[in-house]
Design an enzyme around this catalytic site. Structure first.
Site, mmCIF file in Angstrom:
data_model
loop_
_atom_site.group_PDB
_atom_site.id
_atom_site.type_symbol
_atom_site.label_atom_id
_atom_site.label_comp_id
_atom_site.label_asym_id
_atom_site.label_seq_id
_atom_site.Cartn_x
_atom_site.Cartn_y
_atom_site.Cartn_z
ATOM 1 C CG ASP A 44 25.816 -4.451 53.767
ATOM 2 O OD1 ASP A 44 27.085 -4.739 53.516
ATOM 3 O OD2 ASP A 44 25.682 -5.276 54.263
ATOM 4 C CG ASP A 156 13.409 -17.646 52.206
ATOM 5 O OD1 ASP A 156 12.754 -16.780 52.443
ATOM 6 O OD2 ASP A 156 13.276 -18.845 52.419
ATOM 7 C CG ASP A 326 27.711 -11.214 60.142
ATOM 8 O OD1 ASP A 326 28.895 -11.826 59.542
ATOM 9 O OD2 ASP A 326 28.260 -10.503 58.999
HETATM 10 C C1 26A Z 1 35.967 -10.036 51.926
HETATM 11 N N1 26A Z 1 35.007 -9.749 51.775
HETATM 12 C C2 26A Z 1 33.932 -10.481 50.620
HETATM 13 C C3 26A Z 1 34.026 -9.212 52.565
HETATM 14 C C4 26A Z 1 32.763 -9.274 52.895
HETATM 15 C C5 26A Z 1 31.935 -8.300 53.509
HETATM 16 N N2 26A Z 1 32.404 -7.948 54.984
HETATM 17 C C6 26A Z 1 33.970 -8.135 55.224
HETATM 18 N N3 26A Z 1 34.777 -9.027 54.087
HETATM 19 N N4 26A Z 1 31.605 -9.644 51.897
HETATM 20 C C7 26A Z 1 30.381 -9.178 52.581
HETATM 21 N N5 26A Z 1 31.019 -8.510 53.594
HETATM 22 C C8 26A Z 1 29.618 -8.101 54.767
HETATM 23 O O1 26A Z 1 28.802 -9.573 55.040
HETATM 24 C C9 26A Z 1 27.843 -8.788 55.567
HETATM 25 C C10 26A Z 1 26.997 -10.059 56.135
HETATM 26 O O2 26A Z 1 27.112 -11.475 56.776
HETATM 27 C C11 26A Z 1 28.103 -7.112 54.182
HETATM 28 O O3 26A Z 1 28.788 -6.380 54.163
HETATM 29 C C12 26A Z 1 26.532 -7.829 55.040
HETATM 30 O O4 26A Z 1 26.991 -6.998 55.855
#
Ligand code: 26A
Length: 371
Positions: A44, A156, A326
């Site tokens: 991230d 937020d 998560d």
């Molecule tokens: C396929 N996509 C869009 C994704 C993601 C994802 N993880 C897996 N696949 N899009 C965002 N994230 C992750 O969600 C977390 C927050 O809930 C981000 O990397 C972030 O750590």
């Protein structure tokens, strides 16, 4: 008996308060690779941005999407214009780190599969997983860079733009099917895969889901983002009969209901309808768990719909809600895998979500202060 009883119906009300390694109540002991996760390992890249930045890339303030052509420059642009932080991410990997933290046992209780590139970002993810005590078994590809996710924070809200890159190159035959990897899948007691992985390897998800049903172990899925119910309906329909625990938030629940023609916007009714969808393993009633930010979590178990209040938090104590969902799942799974009753799973999920939103990204303090 281990791994076969339904934790949501367990009568061992004390087990959530005993240490994972403590078997005095007759509950399971934490062991290596007891919890299995598979998904997109992403780094991230997080920054507080402004509305102009969101507009430039056509982003909603609160959303999760896959990067496309118009987001090509977003990462470089972000680094140039704002003060960025690099954090371990990827939805399922976040949940595995949180679950491992809650289990709080020196053994690598959580396993994680996914694909990274041969680069510095990949090395960082590996180090972060190692530090968290997660057994990360990455497929490594030389043909793409490690995936990353732009986390654009405004107030937020946070808008996530994922560039899957190497994560998109996960190949079942080259990783999941290898005997040493499949042995780890078989060893697990609980399975969790965020719906995001449907964009990468639905076949891998099906292989794990069918094994779980055959062995009467819980397979857990997250709706993850509205675009999945909208554009990956076929994959979702194929998986749903195998889902023992379905997670989602209020927006995802609403989109799911719309796409499936539930003809209701009432989240309690939606949870009940999702719970009642056909199921392969009828020995294990499905649980549907919908979080709603600061509002109570909705749980349908086939008999009733229950509401569970979240832990209170003052707005000024919230640093970053990225990873809250998560973290909830990670906390929940840490108790599900120990066969704790539903109330304990929810309580742990609320605790980990509350902990993570007080911090930047899906990160954790040194030790859980839960018990
Ligand atoms: C396929 N996509 C869009 C994704 C993601 C994802 N993880 C897996 N696949 N899009 C965002 N994230 C992750 O969600 C977390 C927050 O809930 C981000 O990397 C972030 O750590």
């Amino acid at each position: 008996r281990r791994g076969e009883s339904d934790p949501a119906r367990s009568t061992n009300k004390d087990s959530a308060t005993s240490k994972a390694s403590n078997d005095k109540d007759g509950g399971p002991v934490a062991c290596e690779n007891m919890l299995f996760g598979m998904g997109n390992p992403l780094l991230d890249i997080s920054a507080i941005v402004d509305k102009d930045f969101l507009d430039k890339y056509g982003l909603k303030a609160n959303d999760q999407i896959l990067a496309d052509e118009k987001h090509k420059e977003i990462f470089e642009d972000m680094v140039k214009r704002f003060s960025v932080e690099y954090l371990a991410g990827g939805s399922t990997q976040n949940s595995m780190r949180v679950a491992q933290w809650m289990i709080g046992h020196p053994c690598k209780a959580a396993t994680f599969f996914g694909c990274v590139g041969e680069d510095a970002f990949g090395a960082t993810l590996r180090r972060k997983a190692e530090e968290a005590g997660v057994d990360a078994r990455y497929q490594v590809t030389s043909s793409a860079a490690t995936g990353s996710c732009a986390v654009c924070v405004t107030g937020d809200n946070r808008s996530l733009v994922a560039n899957l890159a190497a994560a998109n190159g996960y190949v079942k035959e080259q990783h999941l099917d290898l005997p040493e990897n499949w042995a780890l899948v078989q060893k697990a007691r609980v399975y969790y895969i965020a719906g995001f992985f449907m964009t990468v390897s639905p076949d891998s998800m099906m292989a794990v889901a069918t094994l779980a049903a055959k062995q009467n172990k819980p397979f857990c899925l997250n709706l993850s983002a509205p675009f999945l119910a909208q554009h990956y309906g076929a994959e979702l329909s194929r998986l749903l009969p195998y889902v023992d625990v379905l997670f989602g938030n209020e927006t995802e629940a609403a989109t799911f209901a719309r796409e499936r023609g539930f003809e209701t916007e009432d989240i309690e009714v939606i949870s009940k309808k999702a719970q009642a969808l056909p199921k392969q393993n009828t020995a294990r009633p499905r649980l549907v768990v919908f979080t709603q930010g600061k509002d109570p979590t909705v749980v349908a178990n086939g008999k009733e719909v229950r509401l569970f209040s979240v832990l209170p938090i003052k707005p000024e104590e919230i640093i970053d809600t990225n990873g809250a969902g998560d973290a909830f799942v990670g906390g929940f799974l840490s108790k599900l895998v120990m066969e704790c009753p539903l109330e304990e799973c929810i309580r742990a999920g609320h605790y980990t979500a509350n902990t993570v939103i007080r911090r930047s990204g899906c990160t954790l303090p040194a030790l859980p202060d839960f018990h």
